[in-house]
Design an enzyme around this catalytic site. Structure first.
Site, PDB file in Angstrom:
ATOM      1  N   ARG A  47      58.427  48.932 -26.662  1.00 18.68           N
ATOM      2  CA  ARG A  47      58.886  49.357 -27.903  1.00 18.68           C
ATOM      3  C   ARG A  47      59.183  50.660 -28.391  1.00 18.68           C
ATOM      4  NH1 ARG A  47      60.237  49.967 -32.701  1.00 18.68           N
ATOM      5  NH2 ARG A  47      60.160  48.645 -34.568  1.00 18.68           N
ATOM      6  N   GLU A  55      67.057  43.353 -36.871  1.00 17.72           N
ATOM      7  CA  GLU A  55      66.596  42.189 -36.307  1.00 17.72           C
ATOM      8  C   GLU A  55      68.001  41.489 -35.708  1.00 17.72           C
ATOM      9  OE1 GLU A  55      63.697  41.798 -35.005  1.00 17.72           O
ATOM     10  OE2 GLU A  55      62.852  43.234 -36.143  1.00 17.72           O
ATOM     11  N   ARG A  94      52.903  45.420 -26.324  1.00 14.15           N
ATOM     12  CA  ARG A  94      53.813  46.268 -25.938  1.00 14.15           C
ATOM     13  C   ARG A  94      53.523  47.599 -25.925  1.00 14.15           C
ATOM     14  NH1 ARG A  94      58.446  44.274 -30.185  1.00 14.15           N
ATOM     15  NH2 ARG A  94      56.629  45.262 -31.549  1.00 14.15           N
TER      16      ARG A  94
END
Length: 166
Positions: A47, A55, A94
């Site tokens: 990330r 998004e 992540r």
């Protein structure tokens, strides 16, 4: 002797870079962290620190952000350097990182500067926050990407609150 030296140093230089194998959206990629004889042994989802891209459900900007990240990664031959900050993982497991291309540009910064992501700083990972603030200021002034007329209508963080993951 010089041939041996070159093969050792060239191999070492390649180890500084990780191969990107998937682009999930405008701020998340997967890289290969370990391989044996060309077979992917381990991958890591990364990330990008300091940014928040629209998004995929935020049409058309989610797709445009993903496509722009893909373009930046392609320009670096799908190879990136990974720089960590203080906190190494997010709540989803992540890796949190700054990605650098082969030209020495920070990809996180370029996403904001080109108008395909907003700044999104979460302490303690604030090493480049001033860069991101300046990048967003310039992108807004120049009306790039999401800052254009008819640009992004809602911050990704607000959109996620209204559209939680299932």
């Amino acid at each position: 002797m010089s041939l041996l030296f070159c093969s050792v140093t060239c191999a070492q230089k390649e180890k500084d870079y990780y191969k990107v194998i998937e682009i999930h959206d405008g701020d998340t990629v997967t890289v290969v962290t370990n391989s044996f004889l060309g077979i992917f042994a381990k991958t890591e989802r990364i990330r990008l620190i300091g940014i928040d891209a629209p998004e995929l459900g935020q049409k058309p900007w989610g797709r445009k952000a993903k496509d722009h990240l893909k373009k930046l990664i392609e320009e670096s031959d799908w190879q990136v350097k990974v720089e960590l900050d203080i906190q190494h993982r997010d709540k989803y497991g992540r890796t949190l990182a700054y990605l650098w291309d082969k030209q020495g540009r920070m990809i996180n910064y370029m996403m904001v500067r080109d108008g395909f992501a907003l700044i999104y700083t979460i302490p303690p990972n604030v090493k480049y926050v001033e860069w991101f603030i300046e990048a967003q200021k310039l992108a807004r002034q120049e009306k790039k990407g999401i800052w254009k007329k008819d640009g992004l209508e809602e911050k990704p963080s607000e959109w996620r609150k209204k559209n939680p993951r299932h």
